[in-house]
Motif scaffolding. Structure first.
Motif: not given
Length: 624
Positions: A133-137, A141-142, A324-326
């Motif tokens: 879920p959101k903010y739990a991946n 950074e990828f 979002v990835a770096k």
């Protein structure tokens, strides 16, 4: 569930082969693409395990279908199934799948990029039963890395009910790659053990001609390459295929291609250009009528539309879930002119030119020929000329393919150089030709292996297929990287203990205490954790290893300077990390005072997991 899934998948392949009158090995990539896309859809709802019921339902539906057939139809279906299952190409494909899966069963994650994302993300998918879920991946950074290859890895990992097995992840990865290579075996005519073994060995060694990162890790570049190559052959291979299958197969391959990696859209665009050009040429050559052109335009429209919708579905999910990835952020910064590019572009260009012209594509010596990127680029064009000259390749097709690869290759290598001068400008390992040729080899795999795949298709389906097969085999045997290919299957075994020991050294005792606490809670029951250490204890390498061990828990890292930071800095760090929990190792000095304002009627303790709560607009820490 292993047996149920395997039988259901095999029946799916037989149904595709029966319905569209193709060989079983040709149906394997089509069935694999359908499986990947099905699992991709289930992942959004975190119900990957529901595929168990889908497999059961598929078996039941097939049983009902067979019962409703007439005796004659059942006899024909049975004869077809036995003919295909016992064909030399299918037996070779099955044997390769089993042997490779057994050989890599003891493999352990060792490659840096796997720790960063490819393996860590699979652990998350395995335990969460889908996308976080959101903010739990994990591997934040990828975050926007597409999950196409991950789906097949999950499917194999799912066969272990006791827990996540790294060997099964690698088995899934290798099967995904082999699935799109198996159609090259369809020319086998006799069940000769030596011919089948030679074909299997050549197929395994084939990718190592131009790319060897797949031998140690499970990155997506090789998968993109074989999917891209399979798509190009699907465009050419139109004879006797009905329109729905012809265009449907292309659409499936491109949908998987854009889900392999962020750069998949580039190769999908190249593939579509090839598709458009081939249709334009064929319409002119055959004098197609208005109705046929209209039908083909509809087909091309859906081949273009479906991959776009697939790409949009993933990007939309990433936007909604702030993944979002770096490198994506770096690219955006660069586009907006806000990125500082180091002033050593001249050295980067020099390294690129030297690597492109002179350096061999892989690190170990071959038995005969060490091809540089330029040599292979030119050799591809020579191959297509020879195919026209001696294998009956149509002149217009030869001209089209030659021009396409000459132009698309030049464009890709220009893009590759530009990316090193911009997005990868800060990565100084590319200032040396050795590092640069490794990058060219890896990121250029779709061009090199995809091009060789198409050349092999023409060679194996020309007027002298036996001679074409012998020449393909000789080329692979003379130019491949045997050391890396051996290491991928068997040679890795001597390093497994060393890899596991290295993990133990990097993940220190403090981190082990943290991981022990995470292991004590139910997998996937907690969200993102902010893990803080003292400023004197910074290690991004350790953090990456801890992130792999902690998955499916998403861990963010920070360091605290007790002399300079205050309680508000802790609050800001929690908010920036979107953390649901906090864990802090012992800090220098009187670090507890930084957390005292966030507690209620208790003292702060190091080495404990705290839940982050919102009370009256303020953050509060509650011991978990």
């Amino acid at each position: 569930m292993f047996v149920i899934h395997s039988v259901a998948f095999l029946i799916l392949l037989l149904c595709i082969a029966w319905k569209y009158k193709i060989q079983l090995v040709e149906s394997i990539p089509v069935g694999s693409a359908l499986l990947v896309l099905l699992l991709y859809m289930l992942s959004f709802f975190r119900i990957l395990s529901f595929s168990d019921f889908i497999a059961l339902a598929g078996l039941a539906a097939f049983a009902i279908y067979v019962l409703r057939l007439t005796k004659k139809q059942r006899r024909l279906l049975k004869a077809f199934a036995f003919q295909e299952l016992l064909s030399p190409s299918a037996l070779t494909a099955f044997a390769m799948t089993v042997v490779v899966a057994l050989c890599v069963s003891g493999k352990a994650v060792s490659w840096w990029d796997d720790y960063n994302f490819w393996a860590t993300d699979i652990k998350s998918l395995f335990y969460l039963d889908g996308f976080a879920p959101k903010y739990a991946n994990v591997a934040a950074e990828f975050g926007d890395y597409p999950p196409g290859t991950q789906m097949m890895k999950w499917w194999f990992a799912h066969f272990s009910p006791s827990g996540f097995k790294e060997g099964l992840m690698f088995a899934g990865y290798y099967f995904m790659n082999l699935a799109f290579l198996f159609p090259l075996l369809k020319g086998m005519k006799k069940r000769n053990i030596f011919t089948m073994a030679a074909g299997a060995a050549t197929l395994w060694l084939f990718p190592a001609v131009a790319e060897v990162f797949w031998c140690d890790g499970c990155c997506a570049d090789l998968t993109m390459a074989v999917v891209y190559g399979a798509f190009l052959t699907a465009v050419i291979d139109r004879k006797s295929h009905e329109r729905f299958f012809y265009y449907g197969r292309q659409a499936l391959y491109l949908m998987v291609l854009v889900l392999c990696k962020n750069t998949g859209f580039i190769w999908a665009a190249f593939g579509l250009l090839f598709d458009y050009a081939y249709h334009w040429m064929m319409h002119g050559k055959l004098g197609a009528g208005k109705q046929e052109k209209k039908a083909d335009r509809y087909g091309l429209f859906f081949v273009t539309l479906l991959p776009i919708l697939t790409e949009v579905s993933w990007l939309s999910f990433c936007v909604l879930n702030r993944r979002v990835a770096k490198l994506t952020g770096t690219a955006i910064q660069m586009a907006m002119g806000g990125m500082h590019i180091p002033a050593y572009q001249e050295e980067m260009v020099k390294a690129f030119v030297e690597a492109f012209l002179k350096w061999p594509l892989h690190r170990w010596k071959t038995v005969a020929v060490d091809l540089s990127p330029l040599a292979l680029y030119l050799l591809l064009l020579v191959f297509f000329f020879l195919l026209y000259k001696y294998q009956g390749m149509d002149k217009k097709t030869a001209v089209l393919v030659g021009i396409f690869f000459a132009v698309s290759g030049a464009i890709f290598y220009a893009i590759n150089l530009l990316s090193h001068l911009t997005i990868f400008a800060v990565e100084t390992q590319y200032l040396e030709p050795f590092g640069m040729v490794s990058s060219i080899e890896r990121y250029g795999a779709p061009f090199t292996i995809g091009g060789l795949y198409l050349a092999a298709f023409f060679a194996l389906n020309g007027k002298k297929p036996r001679a074409g097969a012998i020449l393909c085999m000789l080329f692979v045997l003379l130019t491949t990287d045997y050391n890396s290919s051996y290491r991928a299957l068997i040679g890795y075994r001597g390093t497994v203990d060393e890899i596991v020991a290295e993990r133990g050294e990097i993940v220190d005792e403090k981190a082990e205490d943290f991981l022990e606490i995470l292991d004590s809670v139910e997998k996937g029951s907690i969200g993102r954790v902010l893990y803080l250490r003292d400023l004197s204890d910074v290690s991004w390498v350790r953090n990456t290893y801890v992130g792999f061990e902690a998955a499916p828990v998403s861990v963010m890292y920070g360091n605290v300077d007790t002399a300079a930071n205050g309680s508000q800095d802790i609050v800001n760090a929690l908010l920036d990390a979107h953390a649901d929990f906090l864990y802090v190792d012992e800090l220098a000095g009187n670090g507890e005072v930084l957390f005292a304002p966030l507690l209620k009627d208790s003292e702060f303790e190091y080495g404990c997991l705290y839940k982050v709560m919102q009370e009256a607009g303020k953050l509060r820490l509650v011991k978990f």
